[in-house]
Design a protein around this motif. Structure first.
Motif, PDB file in Angstrom:
ATOM      1  N   CYS A 147      -4.601   3.267  -1.281  1.00 44.08           N
ATOM      2  CA  CYS A 147      -5.084   2.905   0.064  1.00 44.08           C
ATOM      3  C   CYS A 147      -5.958   1.650   0.036  1.00 44.08           C
ATOM      4  O   CYS A 147      -6.895   1.536  -0.743  1.00 44.08           O
ATOM      5  N   LEU A 148      -5.626   0.719   0.921  1.00 42.66           N
ATOM      6  CA  LEU A 148      -6.350  -0.551   0.987  1.00 42.66           C
ATOM      7  C   LEU A 148      -7.465  -0.514   2.029  1.00 42.66           C
ATOM      8  O   LEU A 148      -8.123  -1.518   2.277  1.00 42.66           O
ATOM      9  N   GLY A 149      -7.630   0.637   2.674  1.00 36.90           N
ATOM     10  CA  GLY A 149      -8.738   0.810   3.603  1.00 36.90           C
ATOM     11  C   GLY A 149      -8.490   0.283   5.000  1.00 36.90           C
ATOM     12  O   GLY A 149      -9.437   0.108   5.769  1.00 36.90           O
ATOM     13  N   CYS A 150      -7.242   0.019   5.337  1.00 30.10           N
ATOM     14  CA  CYS A 150      -6.943  -0.409   6.710  1.00 30.10           C
ATOM     15  C   CYS A 150      -5.781   0.412   7.257  1.00 30.10           C
ATOM     16  O   CYS A 150      -4.794  -0.137   7.760  1.00 30.10           O
ATOM     17  N   CYS A 151      -5.936   1.725   7.166  1.00 30.44           N
ATOM     18  CA  CYS A 151      -4.878   2.672   7.550  1.00 30.44           C
ATOM     19  C   CYS A 151      -4.507   2.543   9.028  1.00 30.44           C
ATOM     20  O   CYS A 151      -3.377   2.877   9.412  1.00 30.44           O
ATOM     21  N   ALA A 155      -1.155   7.153   4.577  1.00 31.90           N
ATOM     22  CA  ALA A 155      -0.742   6.661   5.901  1.00 31.90           C
ATOM     23  C   ALA A 155       0.406   5.659   5.774  1.00 31.90           C
ATOM     24  O   ALA A 155       1.378   5.705   6.545  1.00 31.90           O
ATOM     25  N   CYS A 156       0.314   4.775   4.818  1.00 27.42           N
ATOM     26  CA  CYS A 156       1.369   3.763   4.633  1.00 27.42           C
ATOM     27  C   CYS A 156       2.636   4.403   4.079  1.00 27.42           C
ATOM     28  O   CYS A 156       3.747   4.022   4.459  1.00 27.42           O
ATOM     29  N   GLY A 215      -0.686   4.303  -0.099  1.00 30.61           N
ATOM     30  CA  GLY A 215      -1.572   5.393   0.299  1.00 30.61           C
ATOM     31  C   GLY A 215      -0.864   6.281   1.322  1.00 30.61           C
ATOM     32  O   GLY A 215       0.220   5.933   1.817  1.00 30.61           O
ATOM     33  N   CYS A 255       0.850  -1.191   0.000  1.00 33.88           N
ATOM     34  CA  CYS A 255       0.000   0.000   0.000  1.00 33.88           C
ATOM     35  C   CYS A 255       0.885   1.240   0.000  1.00 33.88           C
ATOM     36  O   CYS A 255       1.781   1.372   0.833  1.00 33.88           O
TER      37      CYS A 255
END
Ligand code: FES
Length: 156
Positions: free
Chosen positions: A117-121, A80-81, A78, A76
């Motif tokens: 983003c994979l939606g698990c930030c 946050a990552c 995104g 990821c």
């Protein structure tokens, strides 16, 4: 009259290109990548040049032109990552395994993809291998994960 014919040809061409993207997405879903043969077949069917198909597909990073590896690693990238250091994972794979975004190792064991983003930030930085989520990764734990997938107990 010639203008009408030209308009009709352009209209048909637009419609063929419009149907191209959903078709490419469907092929990517079912086959995992866009092979040369598939692109050639689509080109003949839709009467759109192969160059145009490659042009459209290469614009979208989700399309792959090589078959995925046995272990498809998604990093990821995104916000946050990214802030948490995920670009280091991509760099480590490039330096230590010679594998970049969208590539597959010659033995087809690994393929690598940088994704949005994979939606698990909340558990970032996040890596997904064949659909399994690994959170709170760092460069060391990431490379340990890759090494564990290389172990002899895991047949290729
Ligand atoms: S930014 Fe990586 S899961 Fe959201």
């Amino acid at each position: 009259m010639a203008v009408n014919t030209a308009d009709a040809v352009q209209q048909r061409s637009r419609e063929r290109r419009k149907s191209l993207l959903p078709l490419l997405k469907k092929v990517q879903e079912t086959e995992g990548y866009l092979s040369r043969e598939t692109i050639r077949h689509i080109s003949r069917t839709l009467r759109v040049s192969e160059n145009e198909i490659y042009g459209v597909a290469s614009f979208y990073p989700q399309f792959r032109f090589q078959p995925p590896g046995r272990y498809h690693i998604q990093v990821c990238l995104g916000t946050a990552c990214h802030v948490g250091g995920a670009p280091n994972f991509m760099e480590a794979m490039k330096i230590e395994r010679g594998l970049g975004h969208g590539q597959t190792t010659p033995d087809r064991r690994f393929s690598l993809e940088g994704v949005g983003c994979l939606g698990c930030c909340a558990i970032s930085p996040v890596v997904v291998v064949n659909g399994e989520v690994y959170g709170r990764m760092n460069r060391v734990t990431f490379m340990r994960l890759v090494e564990s997938l290389e172990s002899p107990e895991k047949p290729s």
